[in-house]
Design a protein around this motif. Structure first.
Motif, PDB file in Angstrom:
ATOM      1  N   VAL A 283       0.850  -1.201   0.000  1.00 46.92           N
ATOM      2  CA  VAL A 283       0.000   0.000   0.000  1.00 46.92           C
ATOM      3  C   VAL A 283       0.887   1.252   0.000  1.00 46.92           C
ATOM      4  CG1 VAL A 283      -1.671   1.341   1.316  1.00 46.92           C
ATOM      5  CG2 VAL A 283      -1.958  -1.136   1.109  1.00 46.92           C
ATOM      6  N   ALA A 284       1.924   1.205   0.843  1.00 49.51           N
ATOM      7  CA  ALA A 284       2.856   2.337   0.895  1.00 49.51           C
ATOM      8  C   ALA A 284       3.574   2.505  -0.443  1.00 49.51           C
ATOM      9  CB  ALA A 284       3.867   2.131   2.025  1.00 49.51           C
ATOM     10  N   VAL A 285       3.962   1.382  -1.044  1.00 49.14           N
ATOM     11  CA  VAL A 285       4.634   1.450  -2.345  1.00 49.14           C
ATOM     12  C   VAL A 285       3.695   2.032  -3.397  1.00 49.14           C
ATOM     13  CG1 VAL A 285       5.554   0.036  -4.227  1.00 49.14           C
ATOM     14  CG2 VAL A 285       6.293  -0.393  -1.884  1.00 49.14           C
ATOM     15  N   THR A 286       2.398   1.670  -3.304  1.00 45.33           N
ATOM     16  CA  THR A 286       1.423   2.234  -4.233  1.00 45.33           C
ATOM     17  C   THR A 286       1.338   3.747  -4.077  1.00 45.33           C
ATOM     18  OG1 THR A 286       0.112   0.198  -4.180  1.00 45.33           O
ATOM     19  CG2 THR A 286      -0.998   2.192  -4.955  1.00 45.33           C
ATOM     20  N   ALA A 287       1.330   4.212  -2.814  1.00 45.74           N
ATOM     21  CA  ALA A 287       1.306   5.653  -2.561  1.00 45.74           C
ATOM     22  C   ALA A 287       2.567   6.324  -3.107  1.00 45.74           C
ATOM     23  CB  ALA A 287       1.175   5.920  -1.062  1.00 45.74           C
ATOM     24  N   MET A 288       3.714   5.662  -2.890  1.00 40.54           N
ATOM     25  CA  MET A 288       4.956   6.218  -3.423  1.00 40.54           C
ATOM     26  C   MET A 288       4.938   6.180  -4.947  1.00 40.54           C
ATOM     27  SD  MET A 288       7.957   4.991  -0.783  1.00 40.54           S
ATOM     28  CE  MET A 288       7.568   3.242  -0.752  1.00 40.54           C
ATOM     29  N   GLY A 289       4.335   5.121  -5.498  1.00 38.06           N
ATOM     30  CA  GLY A 289       4.223   5.022  -6.956  1.00 38.06           C
ATOM     31  C   GLY A 289       3.403   6.164  -7.527  1.00 38.06           C
ATOM     32  N   ALA A 290       2.336   6.532  -6.809  1.00 37.78           N
ATOM     33  CA  ALA A 290       1.513   7.655  -7.262  1.00 37.78           C
ATOM     34  C   ALA A 290       2.326   8.943  -7.290  1.00 37.78           C
ATOM     35  CB  ALA A 290       0.298   7.809  -6.355  1.00 37.78           C
ATOM     36  N   ILE A 291       3.169   9.110  -6.271  1.00 40.96           N
ATOM     37  CA  ILE A 291       4.047  10.294  -6.233  1.00 40.96           C
ATOM     38  C   ILE A 291       5.002  10.276  -7.424  1.00 40.96           C
ATOM     39  CG2 ILE A 291       5.928  11.410  -4.961  1.00 40.96           C
ATOM     40  CD1 ILE A 291       4.581  10.450  -2.372  1.00 40.96           C
ATOM     41  N   LEU A 292       5.540   9.097  -7.709  1.00 44.59           N
ATOM     42  CA  LEU A 292       6.544   8.989  -8.768  1.00 44.59           C
ATOM     43  C   LEU A 292       5.924   9.061 -10.164  1.00 44.59           C
ATOM     44  CD1 LEU A 292       8.878   6.218  -7.281  1.00 44.59           C
ATOM     45  CD2 LEU A 292       9.191   8.693  -7.255  1.00 44.59           C
ATOM     46  N   LEU A 293       4.669   8.639 -10.286  1.00 43.56           N
ATOM     47  CA  LEU A 293       4.024   8.664 -11.599  1.00 43.56           C
ATOM     48  C   LEU A 293       3.461  10.043 -11.939  1.00 43.56           C
ATOM     49  CD1 LEU A 293       2.151   5.225 -11.600  1.00 43.56           C
ATOM     50  CD2 LEU A 293       4.073   5.891 -13.050  1.00 43.56           C
ATOM     51  N   ARG A 294       2.970  10.738 -10.918  1.00 41.90           N
ATOM     52  CA  ARG A 294       2.341  12.030 -11.166  1.00 41.90           C
ATOM     53  C   ARG A 294       3.328  13.192 -11.150  1.00 41.90           C
ATOM     54  NH1 ARG A 294      -3.436  12.132  -7.896  1.00 41.90           N
ATOM     55  NH2 ARG A 294      -4.412  10.381  -8.998  1.00 41.90           N
ATOM     56  N   GLY A 295       4.422  13.016 -10.432  1.00 40.81           N
ATOM     57  CA  GLY A 295       5.372  14.109 -10.279  1.00 40.81           C
ATOM     58  C   GLY A 295       6.106  14.446 -11.568  1.00 40.81           C
ATOM     59  N   ARG A 296       6.479  15.688 -11.692  1.00 37.19           N
ATOM     60  CA  ARG A 296       7.245  16.162 -12.859  1.00 37.19           C
ATOM     61  C   ARG A 296       8.326  17.128 -12.377  1.00 37.19           C
ATOM     62  NH1 ARG A 296       4.926  12.525 -14.595  1.00 37.19           N
ATOM     63  NH2 ARG A 296       3.715  12.292 -16.521  1.00 37.19           N
ATOM     64  N   THR A 297       9.187  16.618 -11.500  1.00 34.87           N
ATOM     65  CA  THR A 297      10.236  17.467 -10.932  1.00 34.87           C
ATOM     66  C   THR A 297      11.483  17.396 -11.820  1.00 34.87           C
ATOM     67  OG1 THR A 297       9.405  16.935  -8.723  1.00 34.87           O
ATOM     68  CG2 THR A 297      11.593  17.953  -8.872  1.00 34.87           C
ATOM     69  N   PRO A 298      11.911  18.490 -12.419  1.00 36.85           N
ATOM     70  CA  PRO A 298      13.107  18.464 -13.284  1.00 36.85           C
ATOM     71  C   PRO A 298      14.354  18.069 -12.517  1.00 36.85           C
ATOM     72  CG  PRO A 298      11.861  20.499 -13.563  1.00 36.85           C
ATOM     73  CD  PRO A 298      11.320  19.824 -12.332  1.00 36.85           C
ATOM     74  N   ILE A 299      15.286  17.401 -13.206  1.00 40.71           N
ATOM     75  CA  ILE A 299      16.560  17.037 -12.586  1.00 40.71           C
ATOM     76  C   ILE A 299      17.574  18.146 -12.829  1.00 40.71           C
ATOM     77  CG2 ILE A 299      18.420  15.318 -12.466  1.00 40.71           C
ATOM     78  CD1 ILE A 299      16.546  13.232 -13.357  1.00 40.71           C
ATOM     79  N   ASP A 300      17.377  19.257 -12.160  1.00 44.71           N
ATOM     80  CA  ASP A 300      18.331  20.382 -12.190  1.00 44.71           C
ATOM     81  C   ASP A 300      18.988  20.535 -13.573  1.00 44.71           C
ATOM     82  OD1 ASP A 300      19.404  19.421  -8.920  1.00 44.71           O
ATOM     83  OD2 ASP A 300      17.761  20.725  -9.468  1.00 44.71           O
ATOM     84  N   PRO A 301      18.245  20.883 -14.587  1.00 41.91           N
ATOM     85  CA  PRO A 301      18.804  20.959 -15.941  1.00 41.91           C
ATOM     86  C   PRO A 301      20.012  21.879 -16.043  1.00 41.91           C
ATOM     87  CG  PRO A 301      16.698  22.129 -15.797  1.00 41.91           C
ATOM     88  CD  PRO A 301      16.861  21.361 -14.535  1.00 41.91           C
TER      89      PRO A 301
END
Length: 242
Positions: free
Chosen positions: A220-238
Protein backbone atom coordinates in the motif's frame (compact mmCIF):
# COMPACT_ATOMS: atom_id res chain seq x y z
CA UNK A 1 28.76 36.33 0.02
CA UNK A 2 27.96 33.62 2.56
CA UNK A 3 25.89 30.76 1.15
CA UNK A 4 22.63 29.89 2.99
CA UNK A 5 23.10 26.89 5.34
CA UNK A 6 20.22 24.97 3.76
CA UNK A 7 21.83 25.05 0.32
CA UNK A 8 25.47 24.71 1.26
CA UNK A 9 25.52 20.94 1.00
CA UNK A 10 23.97 21.09 -2.46
CA UNK A 11 26.97 22.73 -4.09
CA UNK A 12 29.96 20.51 -3.44
CA UNK A 13 32.89 20.75 -5.85
CA UNK A 14 33.29 18.25 -8.67
CA UNK A 15 34.68 14.84 -7.78
CA UNK A 16 36.22 12.01 -9.75
CA UNK A 17 35.25 10.07 -12.87
CA UNK A 18 32.58 7.97 -11.09
CA UNK A 19 30.61 11.04 -10.01
CA UNK A 20 31.05 12.62 -13.45
CA UNK A 21 29.67 9.48 -15.13
CA UNK A 22 26.72 9.38 -12.73
CA UNK A 23 25.98 13.05 -13.36
CA UNK A 24 26.06 12.37 -17.09
CA UNK A 25 23.81 9.33 -16.61
CA UNK A 26 21.13 11.59 -15.16
CA UNK A 27 20.72 13.07 -18.63
CA UNK A 28 18.76 9.92 -19.54
CA UNK A 29 15.96 11.03 -17.23
CA UNK A 30 13.61 13.95 -17.77
CA UNK A 31 12.29 13.97 -14.20
CA UNK A 32 13.47 13.05 -10.70
CA UNK A 33 10.45 10.75 -10.32
CA UNK A 34 11.54 8.76 -13.38
CA UNK A 35 15.03 8.35 -11.92
CA UNK A 36 13.72 7.15 -8.55
CA UNK A 37 11.27 4.72 -10.18
CA UNK A 38 14.20 3.12 -11.97
CA UNK A 39 16.45 2.91 -8.92
CA UNK A 40 13.78 1.77 -6.44
CA UNK A 41 12.58 -1.03 -8.71
CA UNK A 42 15.98 -2.68 -8.24
CA UNK A 43 15.51 -2.78 -4.45
CA UNK A 44 12.08 -4.50 -4.35
CA UNK A 45 11.56 -8.25 -4.37
CA UNK A 46 8.18 -8.35 -6.11
CA UNK A 47 5.37 -10.70 -5.15
CA UNK A 48 7.74 -13.60 -4.49
CA UNK A 49 9.77 -11.59 -2.03
CA UNK A 50 6.52 -10.69 -0.28
CA UNK A 51 5.52 -14.35 0.07
CA UNK A 52 8.97 -15.40 1.25
CA UNK A 53 8.94 -12.72 3.93
CA UNK A 54 5.42 -13.53 5.17
CA UNK A 55 5.49 -17.35 5.24
CA UNK A 56 7.89 -17.85 8.22
CA UNK A 57 5.99 -15.33 10.37
CA UNK A 58 2.61 -16.83 9.49
CA UNK A 59 3.95 -20.34 10.18
CA UNK A 60 5.21 -19.22 13.59
CA UNK A 61 1.88 -17.61 14.55
CA UNK A 62 -0.25 -20.57 13.39
CA UNK A 63 1.98 -23.14 15.09
CA UNK A 64 1.97 -21.19 18.34
CA UNK A 65 -1.82 -20.80 18.21
CA UNK A 66 -2.16 -24.58 17.82
CA UNK A 67 0.56 -25.85 20.20
CA UNK A 68 1.52 -22.90 22.44
CA UNK A 69 5.02 -24.37 22.27
CA UNK A 70 7.64 -21.71 21.60
CA UNK A 71 10.41 -24.03 20.39
CA UNK A 72 8.08 -25.90 18.04
CA UNK A 73 6.82 -22.65 16.53
CA UNK A 74 10.38 -21.43 15.96
CA UNK A 75 11.44 -24.75 14.43
CA UNK A 76 8.50 -24.66 12.00
CA UNK A 77 9.35 -21.06 11.02
CA UNK A 78 12.99 -22.05 10.51
CA UNK A 79 11.98 -25.06 8.41
CA UNK A 80 9.93 -22.78 6.15
CA UNK A 81 12.97 -20.55 5.63
CA UNK A 82 15.13 -23.60 4.81
CA UNK A 83 12.64 -24.90 2.23
CA UNK A 84 12.27 -21.49 0.57
CA UNK A 85 16.05 -21.08 0.47
CA UNK A 86 16.50 -24.54 -1.07
CA UNK A 87 13.98 -23.69 -3.81
CA UNK A 88 15.86 -20.48 -4.60
CA UNK A 89 19.20 -22.28 -4.76
CA UNK A 90 17.84 -25.09 -6.96
CA UNK A 91 16.43 -22.48 -9.33
CA UNK A 92 19.72 -20.57 -9.18
CA UNK A 93 17.95 -17.36 -8.24
CA UNK A 94 18.93 -14.50 -5.95
CA UNK A 95 18.45 -15.76 -2.36
CA UNK A 96 18.87 -12.38 -0.62
CA UNK A 97 15.21 -12.05 0.39
CA UNK A 98 15.36 -15.51 1.97
CA UNK A 99 18.51 -14.39 3.76
CA UNK A 100 16.56 -11.43 5.17
CA UNK A 101 13.83 -13.80 6.38
CA UNK A 102 16.42 -16.17 7.89
CA UNK A 103 18.07 -13.31 9.74
CA UNK A 104 14.68 -12.19 11.02
CA UNK A 105 13.79 -15.67 12.28
CA UNK A 106 17.21 -16.04 13.93
CA UNK A 107 16.96 -12.72 15.77
CA UNK A 108 13.36 -13.42 16.80
CA UNK A 109 14.36 -16.86 18.11
CA UNK A 110 17.15 -15.31 20.19
CA UNK A 111 14.81 -12.82 21.85
CA UNK A 112 11.99 -15.31 22.42
CA UNK A 113 14.15 -18.16 23.73
CA UNK A 114 16.10 -15.85 26.00
CA UNK A 115 12.96 -14.55 27.72
CA UNK A 116 10.77 -17.61 27.28
CA UNK A 117 7.92 -15.36 26.10
CA UNK A 118 6.51 -16.05 22.63
CA UNK A 119 5.50 -12.41 22.13
CA UNK A 120 9.17 -11.42 22.34
CA UNK A 121 9.65 -13.03 18.92
CA UNK A 122 7.96 -9.89 17.58
CA UNK A 123 10.04 -7.46 19.65
CA UNK A 124 12.95 -7.18 17.15
CA UNK A 125 10.56 -6.19 14.38
CA UNK A 126 8.97 -3.51 16.51
CA UNK A 127 12.36 -2.19 17.55
CA UNK A 128 13.38 -2.14 13.89
CA UNK A 129 10.23 -0.19 12.99
CA UNK A 130 10.88 2.28 15.82
CA UNK A 131 14.51 2.71 14.79
CA UNK A 132 13.55 3.20 11.14
CA UNK A 133 10.89 5.72 12.15
CA UNK A 134 13.43 7.79 14.09
CA UNK A 135 15.99 7.50 11.28
CA UNK A 136 13.50 8.60 8.62
CA UNK A 137 12.31 11.52 10.73
CA UNK A 138 15.81 12.75 11.53
CA UNK A 139 17.08 12.43 7.95
CA UNK A 140 14.00 14.15 6.54
CA UNK A 141 14.06 17.03 9.00
CA UNK A 142 17.79 17.58 8.37
CA UNK A 143 17.33 17.39 4.57
CA UNK A 144 19.29 14.16 4.20
CA UNK A 145 16.38 11.93 3.08
CA UNK A 146 17.14 8.23 3.19
CA UNK A 147 15.84 7.58 -0.32
CA UNK A 148 18.49 9.89 -1.67
CA UNK A 149 21.06 7.31 -0.64
CA UNK A 150 19.17 4.75 -2.76
CA UNK A 151 20.09 6.88 -5.76
CA UNK A 152 23.66 7.20 -4.47
CA UNK A 153 24.19 3.48 -3.82
CA UNK A 154 22.74 2.64 -7.25
CA UNK A 155 25.83 4.34 -8.70
CA UNK A 156 28.63 2.39 -6.91
CA UNK A 157 31.59 4.24 -8.42
CA UNK A 158 30.14 7.65 -7.61
CA UNK A 159 29.09 6.49 -4.15
CA UNK A 160 32.63 5.29 -3.41
CA UNK A 161 34.05 8.66 -4.43
CA UNK A 162 31.40 10.82 -2.78
CA UNK A 163 28.40 9.18 -0.99
CA UNK A 164 26.54 12.50 -0.97
CA UNK A 165 26.90 13.44 -4.64
CA UNK A 166 23.13 13.18 -5.13
CA UNK A 167 22.58 16.13 -2.73
CA UNK A 168 23.79 18.47 -5.45
CA UNK A 169 20.35 18.03 -6.99
CA UNK A 170 17.67 19.78 -4.96
CA UNK A 171 14.96 17.96 -6.93
CA UNK A 172 16.26 14.57 -5.78
CA UNK A 173 16.35 15.78 -2.16
CA UNK A 174 12.77 17.06 -2.35
CA UNK A 175 11.21 13.97 -3.96
CA UNK A 176 13.21 11.58 -1.77
CA UNK A 177 11.83 13.36 1.31
CA UNK A 178 8.26 12.98 0.02
CA UNK A 179 8.76 9.23 -0.35
CA UNK A 180 10.18 8.99 3.16
CA UNK A 181 7.08 10.63 4.67
CA UNK A 182 5.03 7.72 3.30
CA UNK A 183 7.20 5.20 5.16
CA UNK A 184 7.10 7.36 8.29
CA UNK A 185 3.30 7.09 8.25
CA UNK A 186 3.52 3.31 7.68
CA UNK A 187 5.79 2.78 10.68
CA UNK A 188 3.59 4.94 12.90
CA UNK A 189 0.61 2.72 12.00
CA UNK A 190 2.59 -0.47 12.59
CA UNK A 191 3.73 0.58 16.05
CA UNK A 192 0.32 1.96 17.02
CA UNK A 193 -1.23 -1.46 16.36
CA UNK A 194 1.49 -3.87 17.43
CA UNK A 195 2.74 -2.28 20.65
CA UNK A 196 -0.64 -2.61 22.44
CA UNK A 197 -0.93 -6.23 21.25
CA UNK A 198 2.59 -6.93 22.54
CA UNK A 199 1.83 -5.41 25.92
CA UNK A 200 -1.36 -7.50 26.09
CA UNK A 201 0.63 -10.68 25.22
CA UNK A 202 -1.65 -11.44 22.25
CA UNK A 203 0.72 -13.72 20.33
CA UNK A 204 -1.70 -14.97 17.67
CA UNK A 205 -2.98 -11.45 17.00
CA UNK A 206 0.62 -10.22 16.80
CA UNK A 207 1.36 -12.85 14.15
CA UNK A 208 -1.63 -11.81 12.06
CA UNK A 209 -0.82 -8.13 12.53
CA UNK A 210 2.81 -8.65 11.54
CA UNK A 211 1.78 -10.40 8.32
CA UNK A 212 -0.92 -7.84 7.43
CA UNK A 213 1.29 -4.89 8.38
CA UNK A 214 4.26 -6.46 6.62
CA UNK A 215 4.23 -6.78 2.84
CA UNK A 216 0.50 -6.02 2.31
CA UNK A 217 0.81 -2.70 4.15
CA UNK A 218 4.19 -2.11 2.54
CA UNK A 219 2.63 -2.61 -0.90
CA UNK A 220 0.00 0.00 0.00
CA UNK A 221 2.86 2.34 0.90
CA UNK A 222 4.63 1.45 -2.35
CA UNK A 223 1.42 2.23 -4.23
CA UNK A 224 1.31 5.65 -2.56
CA UNK A 225 4.96 6.22 -3.42
CA UNK A 226 4.22 5.02 -6.96
CA UNK A 227 1.51 7.66 -7.26
CA UNK A 228 4.05 10.29 -6.23
CA UNK A 229 6.54 8.99 -8.77
CA UNK A 230 4.02 8.66 -11.60
CA UNK A 231 2.34 12.03 -11.17
CA UNK A 232 5.37 14.11 -10.28
CA UNK A 233 7.25 16.16 -12.86
CA UNK A 234 10.24 17.47 -10.93
CA UNK A 235 13.11 18.46 -13.28
CA UNK A 236 16.56 17.04 -12.59
CA UNK A 237 18.33 20.38 -12.19
CA UNK A 238 18.80 20.96 -15.94
CA UNK A 239 21.18 23.90 -15.38
CA UNK A 240 23.56 21.72 -13.39
CA UNK A 241 23.64 19.09 -16.15
CA UNK A 242 24.18 21.54 -18.97
Amino acid sequence: MTEPPGDAALSEPDDGDGVARSEADLRRYDFVEELLRDKLSEALGGWRGAVESAVPTLAFALTWARTENLRTALVVAGACVAVLLLVRLVQRQDPRFIAYAAAGVGISAFFALRSGRAEDAFLPGMLQNAGLLVLLLVTNLTRWPLFGFVVGVAEPEAFAENPTWWRRHSGIVMVAARLAWVLIALNVVRLAIMVPLYLAEQVAALGVAKVVLGWPAYLVAVTAMGAILLRGRTPIDPNRLA
